[in-house]
Design a protein around this motif. Structure first.
Motif, short mmCIF file in Angstrom:
data_model
loop_
_atom_site.label_atom_id
_atom_site.label_comp_id
_atom_site.label_asym_id
_atom_site.label_seq_id
_atom_site.Cartn_x
_atom_site.Cartn_y
_atom_site.Cartn_z
N PRO A 26 8.29 -10.55 9.27
CA PRO A 26 7.04 -10.10 10.15
C PRO A 26 6.84 -8.66 10.19
CG PRO A 26 8.46 -11.60 11.59
CD PRO A 26 9.22 -11.16 10.29
N ALA A 27 7.87 -7.83 10.28
CA ALA A 27 7.67 -6.25 10.02
C ALA A 27 6.79 -5.89 8.53
CB ALA A 27 8.75 -5.46 10.19
N PHE A 28 7.27 -6.63 7.37
CA PHE A 28 6.63 -6.40 6.39
C PHE A 28 5.21 -6.84 6.04
CE2 PHE A 28 5.76 -8.08 2.05
CZ PHE A 28 5.46 -6.76 1.20
N MET A 29 4.98 -8.06 6.78
CA MET A 29 3.67 -8.42 6.82
C MET A 29 2.64 -7.76 7.54
SD MET A 29 4.03 -12.69 6.90
CE MET A 29 5.19 -12.80 8.37
N LEU A 30 3.23 -7.17 8.57
CA LEU A 30 2.39 -6.22 9.64
C LEU A 30 2.31 -5.06 8.95
CD1 LEU A 30 4.06 -7.14 13.19
CD2 LEU A 30 1.68 -7.58 12.24
N SER A 31 3.11 -4.45 8.10
CA SER A 31 2.86 -3.25 7.25
C SER A 31 1.82 -3.59 6.30
CB SER A 31 4.20 -2.81 6.48
OG SER A 31 4.48 -3.56 5.45
N MET A 32 1.65 -4.74 5.79
CA MET A 32 0.56 -5.05 4.80
C MET A 32 -0.78 -4.79 5.32
SD MET A 32 1.69 -7.43 1.66
CE MET A 32 2.25 -8.72 2.71
N VAL A 33 -0.83 -5.58 6.60
CA VAL A 33 -1.97 -5.62 7.55
C VAL A 33 -2.45 -4.15 7.71
CG1 VAL A 33 -3.03 -6.07 9.85
CG2 VAL A 33 -1.66 -7.83 8.38
N GLU A 34 -1.49 -3.08 7.97
CA GLU A 34 -1.65 -1.86 8.56
C GLU A 34 -2.34 -1.01 7.11
OE1 GLU A 34 0.59 2.04 10.18
OE2 GLU A 34 1.29 0.09 10.39
N ARG A 35 -1.78 -1.53 5.96
CA ARG A 35 -2.00 -0.74 4.75
C ARG A 35 -3.07 -1.17 3.78
NH1 ARG A 35 3.67 -0.53 2.05
NH2 ARG A 35 2.60 0.87 0.60
N ILE A 36 -3.34 -2.63 4.16
CA ILE A 36 -4.32 -3.02 3.28
C ILE A 36 -5.74 -3.60 4.00
CG2 ILE A 36 -4.87 -5.22 1.71
CD1 ILE A 36 -1.87 -5.20 1.08
N PRO A 37 -6.91 -2.58 3.89
CA PRO A 37 -7.79 -2.79 4.97
C PRO A 37 -8.32 -4.37 5.00
CG PRO A 37 -8.20 -1.02 3.29
CD PRO A 37 -6.91 -1.73 2.80
N THR A 38 -8.38 -5.19 4.20
CA THR A 38 -8.80 -6.56 4.17
C THR A 38 -7.81 -7.61 4.74
OG1 THR A 38 -8.63 -6.95 1.98
CG2 THR A 38 -10.78 -6.28 2.60
N ALA A 39 -6.75 -7.08 4.77
CA ALA A 39 -5.41 -8.02 5.05
C ALA A 39 -5.55 -8.16 6.79
CB ALA A 39 -4.14 -7.62 4.63
#
Length: 292
Positions: A147-160
């Motif tokens: 979960p932490a890694f997926m949320l980091s992608m949401v934070e860093r990748i604008p369209t995720a």
């Protein structure tokens, strides 16, 4: 995109010889989902046997689905490819044909590091403007994202912008909710966890079940959102055995067999997948009769 509710998954019907896609039957399969009041259609998932399609067939299904749905509900295109180049190719195509979103899974032969997974998502995101639902399904893709890694992608990748979690671990959903302060939408991809997931705050439920049992999943979703807990529990347990069965039997095989039992031939799954045997079909028939 503010996506909530039931996301319905169509199977991919094949011709009698299993060599071609039957688009007329695909249209009927999609219509069944729309009649079941799904809130979105997600083409080319595991129920749609995406892993067993050629590139030409994959494109054919994606294009036809967008055209046939014709804006009635959002269309999500599933992408799970070994190479980033092919994932980019498909993401660009999804945008060109007018899809609303992509559901992106990393697919592995070699074990992927988080840096490699991030690069995969970031590259696809840079190649297509479509919103991305991050899809964690280690059972089929061989990659398990925390979960932490997926949320980091949401934070860093604008369209995720959202997450589909399919491990079957309700704690993952609690983690997504708490780590994001409830701000990142997440979706349940594990059929037999629908009641727990929706009560845990899932924005929706991704399922092939409406193809066989109509709007019962939608009724469950609505009951939970309206705070009708006893009704929701009754609806869930009414469906529970069926939901567990279609997953354990293989979604494509189970749904195609169920459609045949209901008078709609969608062909057999593509080999090496096998259709349900006679005993399994009888069991499925009994469950469908009980849910009719």
């Amino acid at each position: 995109m503010n996506l909530t509710g039931i996301i319905g998954y169509p199977v991919t019907p094949f011709s009698q010889d299993n060599k071609q896609i039957d688009l007329d039957k695909l249209g009927r399969v999609i219509d069944v989902l729309l009649e079941a009041k799904v809130d979105a259609i997600a083409a080319l998932g595991s129920a749609g046997e995406a892993a067993y399609l050629s590139e030409a067939e994959w494109r054919q299904v994606a294009e036809y689905t967008v055209q046939h749905v014709a804006g009635k509900v959002p269309v999500i295109i599933g992408i799970a490819e070994l190479t980033t180049a092919q994932a980019v190719n498909y993401a660009q195509h999804a945008h060109q044909i007018g899809a609303d979103m992509i559901m992106l899974s990393p697919f592995s032969y070699y074990k992927l590091s988080e840096a490699e997974i991030f690069q995969h998502y970031d590259t696809v995101a840079s190649a297509s403007p479509l919103p991305i639902m991050i899809y964690n399904n280690p059972a089929t893709c061989g990659v398990d994202m925390s979960p932490a890694f997926m949320l980091s992608m949401v934070e860093r990748i604008p369209t995720a912008s959202m997450i589909k979690e399919s491990t079957g671990d309700i704690q993952r959903m609690h983690k997504i909710h708490t780590l994001s302060d409830g701000k990142v939408p997440f979706f349940n991809g594990c059929n037999h966890m629908a009641l727990e997931a929706l009560n845990a705050g899932a924005s929706g439920w991704c399922t092939a079940a409406p193809g066989l049992i109509g709007d019962k999943p939608k009724q469950l979703f609505d009951a939970i959102k309206q705070g009708e807990n006893e009704k929701a529990q009754a609806l869930f347990y009414q469906q529970y055995e069926f939901l567990e069965f279609i997953v354990s039997s293989g979604l494509a095989a189970a749904v195609k067999s169920g459609l045949a039992l209901q008078g709609m031939d969608a062909g057999e799954p593509r080999k090496p997948l096998l259709p349900l045997n006679e005993q399994e079909q009888q069991r499925l028939q009994g469950m469908l009769d009980g849910l009719a």
